[in-house]
Motif scaffolding. Structure first.
Motif, PDB file in Angstrom:
ATOM      1  N   THR A   1      -6.458   8.047 -26.611  1.00 42.03           N
ATOM      2  CA  THR A   1      -6.059   8.565 -25.221  1.00 42.03           C
ATOM      3  C   THR A   1      -4.657   8.015 -24.593  1.00 42.03           C
ATOM      4  N   ILE A   2      -4.624   6.718 -25.130  1.00 46.21           N
ATOM      5  CA  ILE A   2      -2.986   5.694 -24.791  1.00 46.21           C
ATOM      6  C   ILE A   2      -1.941   6.785 -25.531  1.00 46.21           C
ATOM      7  N   PHE A   3      -2.284   7.045 -26.690  1.00 46.50           N
ATOM      8  CA  PHE A   3      -0.992   7.698 -27.472  1.00 46.50           C
ATOM      9  C   PHE A   3      -0.609   9.068 -26.617  1.00 46.50           C
ATOM     10  N   VAL A   4      -1.514   9.869 -26.523  1.00 46.90           N
ATOM     11  CA  VAL A   4      -1.311  11.390 -26.108  1.00 46.90           C
ATOM     12  C   VAL A   4      -0.880  11.276 -24.588  1.00 46.90           C
ATOM     13  N   TRP A   5      -1.527  10.394 -23.811  1.00 40.29           N
ATOM     14  CA  TRP A   5      -1.276  10.440 -22.454  1.00 40.29           C
ATOM     15  C   TRP A   5       0.335   9.689 -22.162  1.00 40.29           C
ATOM     16  N   VAL A   6       0.598   8.547 -23.036  1.00 39.66           N
ATOM     17  CA  VAL A   6       1.835   8.086 -22.693  1.00 39.66           C
ATOM     18  C   VAL A   6       3.023   9.154 -23.193  1.00 39.66           C
ATOM     19  N   PHE A   7       2.478   9.796 -24.445  1.00 33.68           N
ATOM     20  CA  PHE A   7       3.361  10.795 -24.994  1.00 33.68           C
ATOM     21  C   PHE A   7       3.864  11.808 -24.054  1.00 33.68           C
ATOM     22  N   LEU A   8       2.698  12.359 -23.266  1.00 31.31           N
ATOM     23  CA  LEU A   8       2.929  13.632 -22.460  1.00 31.31           C
ATOM     24  C   LEU A   8       3.677  13.035 -21.153  1.00 31.31           C
ATOM     25  N   TRP A   9       3.536  11.559 -20.675  1.00 27.25           N
ATOM     26  CA  TRP A   9       4.142  11.151 -19.597  1.00 27.25           C
ATOM     27  C   TRP A   9       5.744  11.169 -20.109  1.00 27.25           C
TER      28      TRP A   9
ATOM     29  N   PHE B   1       1.531  13.801 -11.297  1.00 32.83           N
ATOM     30  CA  PHE B   1       1.728  14.369 -12.915  1.00 32.83           C
ATOM     31  C   PHE B   1       1.008  13.384 -13.651  1.00 32.83           C
ATOM     32  N   SER B   2       0.471  12.222 -13.639  1.00 34.13           N
ATOM     33  CA  SER B   2      -0.267  11.580 -14.316  1.00 34.13           C
ATOM     34  C   SER B   2      -1.531  12.155 -14.336  1.00 34.13           C
ATOM     35  N   VAL B   3      -2.081  12.435 -13.329  1.00 37.00           N
ATOM     36  CA  VAL B   3      -3.279  13.308 -13.195  1.00 37.00           C
ATOM     37  C   VAL B   3      -3.452  14.530 -13.817  1.00 37.00           C
ATOM     38  N   VAL B   4      -2.375  15.531 -13.611  1.00 40.18           N
ATOM     39  CA  VAL B   4      -2.383  16.582 -14.098  1.00 40.18           C
ATOM     40  C   VAL B   4      -2.121  16.686 -15.785  1.00 40.18           C
ATOM     41  N   LEU B   5      -1.238  15.617 -16.083  1.00 45.47           N
ATOM     42  CA  LEU B   5      -1.111  15.455 -17.629  1.00 45.47           C
ATOM     43  C   LEU B   5      -2.426  15.041 -18.326  1.00 45.47           C
TER      44      LEU B   5
ATOM     45  N   ALA C   1       8.646   6.316 -16.106  1.00 48.45           N
ATOM     46  CA  ALA C   1       9.967   5.834 -15.555  1.00 48.45           C
ATOM     47  C   ALA C   1       9.614   5.211 -14.173  1.00 48.45           C
ATOM     48  N   ASP C   2       8.443   5.219 -14.023  1.00 48.61           N
ATOM     49  CA  ASP C   2       7.935   4.411 -12.458  1.00 48.61           C
ATOM     50  C   ASP C   2       7.185   3.437 -13.011  1.00 48.61           C
ATOM     51  N   ILE C   3       7.698   2.034 -12.562  1.00 51.42           N
ATOM     52  CA  ILE C   3       7.006   0.912 -12.888  1.00 51.42           C
ATOM     53  C   ILE C   3       5.541   0.825 -12.847  1.00 51.42           C
ATOM     54  N   ASN C   4       5.243   1.300 -11.756  1.00 53.64           N
ATOM     55  CA  ASN C   4       3.863   1.380 -11.333  1.00 53.64           C
ATOM     56  C   ASN C   4       2.759   1.878 -12.473  1.00 53.64           C
ATOM     57  N   ALA C   5       3.074   2.856 -13.019  1.00 52.50           N
ATOM     58  CA  ALA C   5       2.254   3.659 -13.992  1.00 52.50           C
ATOM     59  C   ALA C   5       2.168   2.839 -15.297  1.00 52.50           C
ATOM     60  N   PRO C   6       3.266   2.390 -15.892  1.00 53.91           N
ATOM     61  CA  PRO C   6       3.031   1.360 -17.068  1.00 53.91           C
ATOM     62  C   PRO C   6       2.182   0.145 -17.043  1.00 53.91           C
TER      63      PRO C   6
ATOM     64  N   TRP D   1       0.833  -1.174   0.026  1.00 53.62           N
ATOM     65  CA  TRP D   1      -0.007  -0.024  -0.018  1.00 53.62           C
ATOM     66  C   TRP D   1       1.017   1.184   0.019  1.00 53.62           C
ATOM     67  N   THR D   2       2.111   1.200  -0.668  1.00 49.15           N
ATOM     68  CA  THR D   2       2.774   2.218  -0.848  1.00 49.15           C
ATOM     69  C   THR D   2       2.410   3.141  -2.105  1.00 49.15           C
ATOM     70  N   PHE D   3       1.918   4.490  -1.986  1.00 50.28           N
ATOM     71  CA  PHE D   3       1.506   5.188  -3.059  1.00 50.28           C
ATOM     72  C   PHE D   3       2.563   6.329  -3.297  1.00 50.28           C
ATOM     73  N   HIS D   4       2.963   6.224  -4.754  1.00 49.01           N
ATOM     74  CA  HIS D   4       4.040   7.207  -5.246  1.00 49.01           C
ATOM     75  C   HIS D   4       3.215   8.432  -5.530  1.00 49.01           C
ATOM     76  N   LEU D   5       2.956   9.174  -4.643  1.00 52.30           N
ATOM     77  CA  LEU D   5       2.476  10.828  -4.878  1.00 52.30           C
ATOM     78  C   LEU D   5       2.808  11.672  -5.884  1.00 52.30           C
ATOM     79  N   ASP D   6       4.344  11.613  -6.406  1.00 50.99           N
ATOM     80  CA  ASP D   6       4.534  12.331  -7.568  1.00 50.99           C
ATOM     81  C   ASP D   6       4.092  11.583  -8.913  1.00 50.99           C
ATOM     82  N   THR D   7       4.198  10.303  -8.943  1.00 54.80           N
ATOM     83  CA  THR D   7       3.705   9.680 -10.205  1.00 54.80           C
ATOM     84  C   THR D   7       2.067   9.947 -10.412  1.00 54.80           C
ATOM     85  N   LEU D   8       1.574   9.936  -9.257  1.00 54.74           N
ATOM     86  CA  LEU D   8      -0.058   9.917  -9.246  1.00 54.74           C
ATOM     87  C   LEU D   8      -0.332  11.434  -9.656  1.00 54.74           C
TER      88      LEU D   8
END
Length: 262
Positions: free
Chosen positions: A98-106, A39-43, A136-141, A30-37
């Motif tokens: 959605t996948i293309f644009v979101w992953v591109f922004l990541w 920036f993913s939401v913002v992007l 670059a965070d394994i959790n997001a991909p 139950w470790t949450f990477h707040l920075d990944t979450l």
């Protein structure tokens, strides 16, 4: 260790380790990477806002630059789906876009100099750690690839029916002999799991390696950084859309294979 960017008292190991550490809460599973979450939401919101703005400004007359850009992008993705997926595209085409644009922004976040946002987070927000590249965070991909896995199962059932999906799991690839049902199931499960794993690891591996190289370049003297940094950035500009395109294309292909009867 307190935050220090290429400071005299910061060793290379500490510097690299610090930049690879996430801002996180919780322990264990139950470790949450707040920075990944974050920036993913913002992007993701940025992506939605840009498309909403383009839709608001759309005109049947002379289109503006934003409308031209969005139309070219939508047509490119729609053609990719049309060439690879031969079932109903009402959901698959928006998903691919959605996948293309979101992953591109990541991925494009990797072009921001590695010290800028961590320095801002430390001095202004008081946050010791901050990583800005979600891919670059394994959790997001892996999170996105697990969504693709769920869609593969859904489209397998949608295209073949529940009975057809069960028969494929039991009888493919070795046939209907009851003695081969268990090997068939095992091979199909391995094949099913391998698809999202390969999707996630490919994206993560490329972006993690790119981020690590940028961090190593940042450790060089300031007067020489722009030479290797600029060269790597130019090369990385090609990698950023390529990885987004590969993730999108493989998703379309996997859904197409799932939907069609074999």
């Amino acid at each position: 260790m307190r935050f220090a960017v290429a400071a005299a008292g910061s060793s290379p190991t500490e510097y690299v380790s610090h930049h690879l550490e996430h801002l996180k809460v919780g322990e264990g599973l139950w470790t949450f990477h707040l920075d990944t979450l974050f920036f993913s939401v913002v992007l993701g919101l940025l992506m939605v806002f840009v498309f909403w703005l383009a839709a608001r400004r759309a005109t049947s007359g002379v289109p503006g630059k934003l409308q031209n850009f969005v139309e070219v992008l939508v047509e490119f993705v729609d053609n990719s789906v049309r060439d690879s997926f031969h079932g109903p595209r009402q959901f698959v085409a928006p998903l691919a876009l959605t996948i293309f644009v979101w992953v591109f922004l990541w991925n494009i976040m990797d072009l921001i100099p590695v010290d800028y946002i961590p320095l801002f987070a430390y001095h202004v927000l008081g946050l010791e750690y901050m990583r800005v590249v979600p891919s670059a965070d394994i959790n997001a991909p892996f999170a996105m690839s697990l969504t693709v896995l769920a869609l593969i199962i859904i489209y397998s059932i949608k295209g073949k029916g529940l009975g057809g999906f069960g028969k494929e799991m039991l009888f493919h690839p070795f046939g209907r002999n009851p003695a081969l049902w268990i090997p068939n199931i095992l091979l199909n499960v391995v094949e099913l799991i391998a698809k999202p794993v390969s999707l996630a690891l490919r994206l993560f591996g490329n972006l993690y390696a790119a981020e690590l190289i940028f961090i190593l370049i940042a450790m060089l003297p300031w007067w020489i950084q722009f030479l290797p940094g600029g060269a790597w950035a130019v090369f990385h500009i090609l990698v950023i859309p390529l990885q987004a395109f590969i993730f999108m294309t493989l998703t379309i292909v996997y859904l197409s294979l799932a939907y069609e009867e074999h």
